[in-house]
Design a protein around this motif. Structure first.
Motif, mmCIF file in Angstrom:
data_model
loop_
_atom_site.group_PDB
_atom_site.id
_atom_site.type_symbol
_atom_site.label_atom_id
_atom_site.label_comp_id
_atom_site.label_asym_id
_atom_site.label_seq_id
_atom_site.Cartn_x
_atom_site.Cartn_y
_atom_site.Cartn_z
ATOM 1 N N ALA A 35 0.910 -1.320 0.077
ATOM 2 C CA ALA A 35 -0.036 -0.039 0.046
ATOM 3 C C ALA A 35 0.819 1.257 0.242
ATOM 4 N N THR A 37 -0.599 4.371 0.578
ATOM 5 C CA THR A 37 -1.544 5.361 1.306
ATOM 6 C C THR A 37 -2.242 4.714 2.496
ATOM 7 N N GLU A 39 -5.101 5.257 3.390
ATOM 8 C CA GLU A 39 -6.408 4.635 2.895
ATOM 9 C C GLU A 39 -6.331 3.321 2.333
ATOM 10 N N ARG A 40 -5.267 3.059 1.489
ATOM 11 C CA ARG A 40 -5.307 1.673 0.762
ATOM 12 C C ARG A 40 -4.734 0.741 1.909
ATOM 13 N N GLN A 43 -7.572 -0.725 3.991
ATOM 14 C CA GLN A 43 -8.294 -1.630 3.085
ATOM 15 C C GLN A 43 -7.675 -2.960 3.351
#
Length: 457
Positions: A35, A37, A39-40, A43
């Motif tokens: 990832a 970021t 945010e990623r 997830q």
């Protein structure tokens, strides 16, 4: 952390992330994903349920690795930082998230797996997954001569000794003068598999600057004027055992480079020799300095700091463990009563109360010397009074409450003034970052941390 555990890589530099993936896969680890970021990363954490996370600090987007680290701490997902950022403020913020390690870019494959092995061991001990091997020295009831007490602060330090002693991990012992750093180093050696081999102690602050390398690494006959015979250095003397480098913060930068080589390559070179020799030495270092400040001021190498700071043990001051003072007093009374032939010496309640109210700038060493002196001066079996050093205190200036600001408030106000003076410009010549003497990334991080609402660029 067993092989086949899943590791999530959170890194926004593609080449670094790919190299990490290749290293981990080749060594038998499963990579849960990459990832770039926060945010990623969130997830992937939900989807893949990683066992460990390798986490960069500066990432794409508005959120940093430190923001995510706080969430990982709450979720009890162990992680290690990987970063090229050496800013003191960011380092402090990263430490507060309780990572299991900090890998500085660029790093070698060997560095990665040493850090992972240490992290695995620490996490396994904490979670109860790893139990002491029957062949390892018993450390469950560590008793260190001269370090007495039952306070939580002390017990926390002793627990760290229990964890690290059986390993070959480098250790740095932090604490004020007189807190017992040398005794802790002796205990780590005593409870290690190296206990039957030498423990060599060297005080870096006491070494003449022109003889440091000769003392540490030795020299050949004729290597320099006055070198009339070959000298075996401290590292060679400690081969198979442990070397304790006290006051490591006093070591000059040139010598720090050579010490780093020993840590990395496990080899030394005598002055005047063109060959190297392998040494099997465990390094324990100690300092009463704040090494992070020393790094930020350019007096201590960052790479050496991280090499030594793999497993820090912070020793509490005596004023932080006042409940241990009666136990320490009785210990020293017994010790010096026996050594001086003054049997059954005791201390009055009023004298003991004075000892518990004193701040002890010299810590345990100061208490020990004070008790020894009073045992010698005692005219009977009870010490009725204790004459404490008369350390004058600076006059306290009372500031009206309305004028008192926290350091964060002062910092916030100063940054805002500079931003206004620069008309909101952060980067480039004459920008706020340049005027404040910090990198653009650091200034952005401070703006975010201090909650400065702005559209500055």
């Amino acid at each position: 952390m067993l092989k086949k555990d899943k590791i999530l890589i959170i890194e926004d530099e593609f080449i670094v992330a790919y190299d990490l993936k290749m290293m981990l896969t080749k060594s038998g680890y499963l990579v849960a994903g990459i990832a770039s970021t926060v945010e990623r990363a969130r997830q992937l954490i939900e989807q893949k349920k990683p066992d460990w996370v390798l986490l960069d600090i500066i990432l794409k987007g508005d959120e940093t690795g430190i923001d995510l680290a706080h969430e990982l701490l709450q979720k009890k997902i162990p992680f290690l930082f990987i970063s090229a950022n050496t800013n003191h403020t960011i380092l402090e913020a990263a430490k507060a998230t309780q990572p299991y390690g900090f890998l500085v870019k660029p790093f070698r494959e060997r560095d990665l797996f040493v850090m992972l092995d240490i992290a695995r061991y620490r996490y396994g001990i904490e979670m109860g997954h790893i139990h002491q091997n029957a062949n390892e020295p018993e450390t469950s009831n560590i008793s260190i001569d001269g370090i007495i007490g039952k306070s939580l602060a002390l017990l926390n330090s002793l627990e760290k000794i229990k964890i690290v002693a059986p390993t070959n991990t480098s250790v740095i012992i932090l604490g004020e003068s007189g807190t017992g750093k040398e005794r802790v180093a002796q205990a780590i050696h005593q409870f290690s598999a190296r206990k039957d081999n030498p423990l060599v102690t060297i005080n870096c602050a006491a070494l003449p600057i022109n003889l440091i390398e000769s003392e540490l690494f030795g020299h050949e006959k004729g290597a320099f004027t006055g070198a009339n015979q070959k000298r075996i250095g401290k590292f060679e003397q400690a081969n198979g055992g442990t070397i304790f480098l006290d006051e490591i913060g006093e070591l000059p930068l040139e010598s720090q480079v050579k010490l780093l080589r020993v840590l990395q390559e496990k080899e030394i070179e005598r002055i005047g020799s063109d060959t190297t020799m392998k040494v099997d030495v465990r390094i324990i270092a100690a300092t009463n300095r704040n090494l992070e400040e020393e790094v930020s001021e350019g007096r201590f190498r960052l790479d050496l700091y991280y090499r030594l700071n793999v497993f820090p043990i912070q020793l509490p001051t005596l004023r932080e463990r006042r409940e241990d003072i009666p136990l320490l007093v009785n210990y020293f009374l017994h010790k010096f009563s026996n050594s001086t032939g003054k049997k059954n010496t005791r201390i009055s309640e009023s004298a003991l109360q004075k000892l518990q109210e004193y701040d002890w700038p010299g810590n345990i060493r100061e208490l020990e010397h004070l008790i020894e002196r009073n045992v010698l001066l005692a005219s009977n079996q009870e010490i009725m009074d204790i004459h404490l050093p008369n350390i004058s205190k600076k006059q306290v200036v009372r500031v009206p409450e309305q004028f008192i600001n926290t350091m964060e408030e002062v910092e916030c106000e100063h940054i805002l003034k500079v931003l206004n003076a620069c008309q909101g410009r952060i980067t480039g010549v004459g920008g706020a970052a340049e005027i404040l003497g910090m990198s653009t990334q650091t200034l952005y991080a401070k703006i975010k941390k201090l909650g400065i609402k702005t559209g500055y660029k």
